[in-house]
Every structure is written in C-alpha cells, then in structure tokens.
Motif scaffolding. Structure first.
Motif, PDB file in Angstrom:
ATOM      1  N   THR A 266     103.838   7.336 -38.834  1.00  0.00           N
ATOM      2  CA  THR A 266     103.256   7.720 -37.555  1.00  0.00           C
ATOM      3  C   THR A 266     101.870   8.295 -37.814  1.00  0.00           C
ATOM      4  N   ASP A 267     100.896   7.654 -37.223  1.00  0.00           N
ATOM      5  CA  ASP A 267      99.511   8.099 -37.382  1.00  0.00           C
ATOM      6  C   ASP A 267      99.252   9.229 -36.389  1.00  0.00           C
ATOM      7  N   GLN A 268      99.119  10.446 -36.902  1.00  0.00           N
ATOM      8  CA  GLN A 268      98.913  11.579 -36.026  1.00  0.00           C
ATOM      9  C   GLN A 268      97.919  12.547 -36.648  1.00  0.00           C
ATOM     10  N   VAL A 269      97.300  13.326 -35.774  1.00  0.00           N
ATOM     11  CA  VAL A 269      96.314  14.321 -36.189  1.00  0.00           C
ATOM     12  C   VAL A 269      96.864  15.695 -35.876  1.00  0.00           C
ATOM     13  N   ALA A 270      96.861  16.564 -36.858  1.00  0.00           N
ATOM     14  CA  ALA A 270      97.323  17.936 -36.673  1.00  0.00           C
ATOM     15  C   ALA A 270      96.129  18.836 -36.384  1.00  0.00           C
ATOM     16  N   ALA A 271      96.293  19.718 -35.423  1.00  0.00           N
ATOM     17  CA  ALA A 271      95.216  20.632 -35.043  1.00  0.00           C
ATOM     18  C   ALA A 271      95.839  21.927 -34.527  1.00  0.00           C
TER      19      ALA A 271
END
Length: 397
Positions: A102-107
């Motif tokens: 799963t391509d995800q960005v953590a912020a």
C-alpha cells in the motif's frame, strides 16, 4: 757536447738450485666488518624490508601449501576452512517474491474546529446580562451577554426628534419651492439635513446592536471569567465559541507527493491519546507548496459525530496514494547506500554479485525495489561486510 754511452745493467737472476731467493712481502690480513652504528642501521633496514615482503605475500598472495593434499595433516587449511583458499563466507539471504504494498504517506497533523471564534466586546461598559453557560451548546443568534446601552438609547431618541424636525422643515421648503418663493439651493440644504440625520440614526442603532452580543453560529461555548457587573473595554475577550461537528484535520505531505494527492482521498487519522483510528476525506489542497518546509498543506474533514476528536489534538495521518499487488520488497539491511545510488548483493552461482537498484517506498523493516532485481533473486541480508564481489558464499538458514 759529448755523447756518453749508457750501458744497461741486466737484471739479477737467481739460481734456485744454488741461491736462496729473497723473502716475499707478507699478505694483508682481512679486517672484520665495522660493528658500529652504521652496521646496526643496515641490519634494521634489511629486516624491515624482509618483513614487509613477507606481510604482503601473506596478505595478498595467501598460499595453502600442503592444504589441498588429500587427507592433509594437522594445521592444514582444508577446503571451506576459514582463511584458507576457497573459503566460503556464511551469509543469510532473502529470496525476492511479489508482495502486496500500500503506497501511503505518513505525516503528523492537528485537529481544528470547523468554525471557531473568540467572543469579544466591541463597546466599553458594564455587563448587564450574561447568558454564557460554559461548555454548553448554543444556537445561532442566541444572546450571550449585553452591555449597558443607556447612552446609546438616549442618543437614538434624541436623533429621532431631530429627524422629525428636519422632516417638517423639508415639507415646508418643498411647498415654498413649488410656489417659487425660495431657490432650489435652499430646499436642497434642508433636504440634506434630513438625510444626514437619518444616516446618523442608523449609525446609533448599529452601535446599540453591538451592546447585545449574539452567537454568530451554532457551537459550544468555552470558559469565561466575566460576570454581571464586570466593566469591559473594546476588544476584551469574554469567551470562545467553537463548532466541533465536524472537525478539520490539518497536515502536510512532502512536495514530491503533491501531484498524487486528490480531493476525496481517504485519510487514516490516529488519535495520539486514545490510539484509535478514524477515516476522513481530503476536501481542500493548498495551491502552493510551502517554500520553507517544501511540503504541501492539505486539509481533511471528519464528521466527529460523537466528539471523538477535540480541536487542538495531535494526530498521526496516513494518506493512501495507491496499492500494488506485485511489489518487490527486500529487508532494509540488505540495501547498501552509495554515492551513485543503491546496491544489493545477490548470490549467483554460489558467488556474491553486486547489483545496482532503484528504491521506492521504504519503512523501518523493508524497502521497495522498483528496478534492478526480479522475482526469485537471492539477496544477501547478513554478512555483507565480509564478502567482496566474486567471493564464494555459503547460504545458512
């Protein structure tokens, strides 16, 4: 001038049979080599040279004399023995396989109220009524507090009397103008006085309205220190009003992902205090990237029906950008960063072979490889520092 006859005297000869020959000159006795400071220095230099040659031979040209003999004796470096010729370095490996990713960005983000305002007084005076119940919900237009407005009411009544006077004067001046007893300029002056008085009345009524402070929208009241009888000045803070259903989630993603963020994307929000996860949706994206942090400001909205999130709270945000079912990932420790990019060490034919790769999404444990390897490749994950290209390796479990 007379010439003298020079007679050459013949060399004497010795008859060995009758005459004893003269003794010969003694031979020189050999002297021992000097044993002073220069002699010791020469021996020291020679020893250093010999030692250096021996070290280089052992380091770069190791020999295994007698070690390859069948049934080598004690001390022989047999095949596979550490340090011997053809030694196998033990390594652990990872076999590449296609995985779901799963391509995800953590912020990180903050919770904001949908609407929030600080309730202040616009006039100076004493509070005559206070309808603020701290922490309670109020509806739009509900009276919160009022300030003494006796002076404003008196000014309005005075202005109403003036308007009546100016209106009567305007009627008389119009009658005279119709009969051409006065000029148009005189009539315009009286009419202007009436219009000005009416405008002043509207201004006084607006001032009076400021004495009664009402809720600009439905929301929840905050705390207050004001009481009835408190004298307040213009700009004095009385309380706060917040609309907490729904709430906004403010966060920012790195600029390189800005093109992948879309309105309507699902955002997973994790509350830092309860560690619970909630789903929200992106509804607004800032048109500009922050030039200081090089991040893209994004805002999502969460219904917050049961007051799960409170404005001002700190949250962790995971923004899903896509999903792949055939991603190639390797352990993080197997990827070697270099000045020109990244390398992994593969095992081919029992030997170590370096391979340049390009990486994608990374986490603490695995890194996505987008180019350079294929399914089924064997990647070295331990013992990387002990092997060089072409070294034979032994795979251990």
């Amino acid at each position: 001038m007379s010439l003298e006859t020079i007679t050459a005297t013949p060399p004497k000869t010795w008859d060995a049979t009758t005459t004893t020959p003269p003794p010969l000159a003694p031979e020189p006795t050999p002297q021992p080599a000097p044993t002073g400071k220069r002699g010791w220095l020469g021996w020291l230099i020679a020893a250093l040279i010999i030692g250096g040659i021996a070290w280089a031979k052992v380091k770069y040209f190791p020999s295994n004399a007698g070690g390859d003999k069948k049934g080598g004796g004690k001390g022989s470096a047999g095949k596979g023995a550490p340090g011997g010729k053809g030694a196998l370095t033990p390594v652990q490996v990872y076999v590449v396989a296609a995985t779901n990713l799963t391509d995800q960005v953590a912020a990180t983000g903050s919770v904001l109220a949908e609407e929030s305002v600080i309730i202040k007084s616009e006039l100076s005076g004493k509070i005559t009524s206070l309808n603020i119940k701290e922490g309670q919900s109020v509806s739009k237009g509900q009276l919160l507090f009022s300030i003494n407005a006796d002076e404003a009411q008196a000014a309005i009544q005075k202005q109403q009397y003036n308007i009546k006077l100016y209106r009567d004067q305007e009627k008389r001046q119009r009658t005279l103008l119709d009969k051409e007893y006065i000029s148009a300029q005189e009539y315009e002056q009286s009419n202007n006085a009436l219009l000005t008085a009416q405008a002043d009345l509207q201004s006084l009524r607006a001032t009076l309205a400021k004495a009664y402070v009402r809720a600009p929208f439905a929301g929840v009241l905050g705390l207050t220190t004001a009481t009835v009888g408190t004298y307040v000045s213009p700009g004095a803070e009385i309380t706060t009003l917040s609309k907490v259903r729904p709430v906004k989630i403010d966060f920012a993603v790195p600029g390189r992902f800005a093109a992948n963020v879309r309105v309507g994307d699902v955002v997973s929000v994790v509350d830092e205090t309860t560690n619970k996860t909630y789903d929200s949706k992106v509804y607004a994206i800032d048109p500009q990237i922050d030039p200081v942090s090089r991040t893209q400001p994004v805002r999502a909205r969460f219904a917050n029906t049961n007051n799960e999130l409170r404005p001002g709270a700190f949250v962790r945000v995971n923004l899903k950008l896509g999903e792949s079912e055939s991603a190639l990932q390797v352990p993080t420790e197997a990827v070697i960063p270099e000045a020109s990019g990244y390398n992994v060490y593969t095992v081919k034919g029992g030997k170590m072979v370096p391979q340049k790769v390009k990486i994608g999404i990374r986490s603490d444990k695995v890194i996505q490889i987008t180019e350079g390897i294929a399914v089924g490749d064997t990647i070295i994950r331990t013992g990387i520092l002990q092997v060089k290209p072409g070294d034979a390796v032994k795979v251990i479990k």
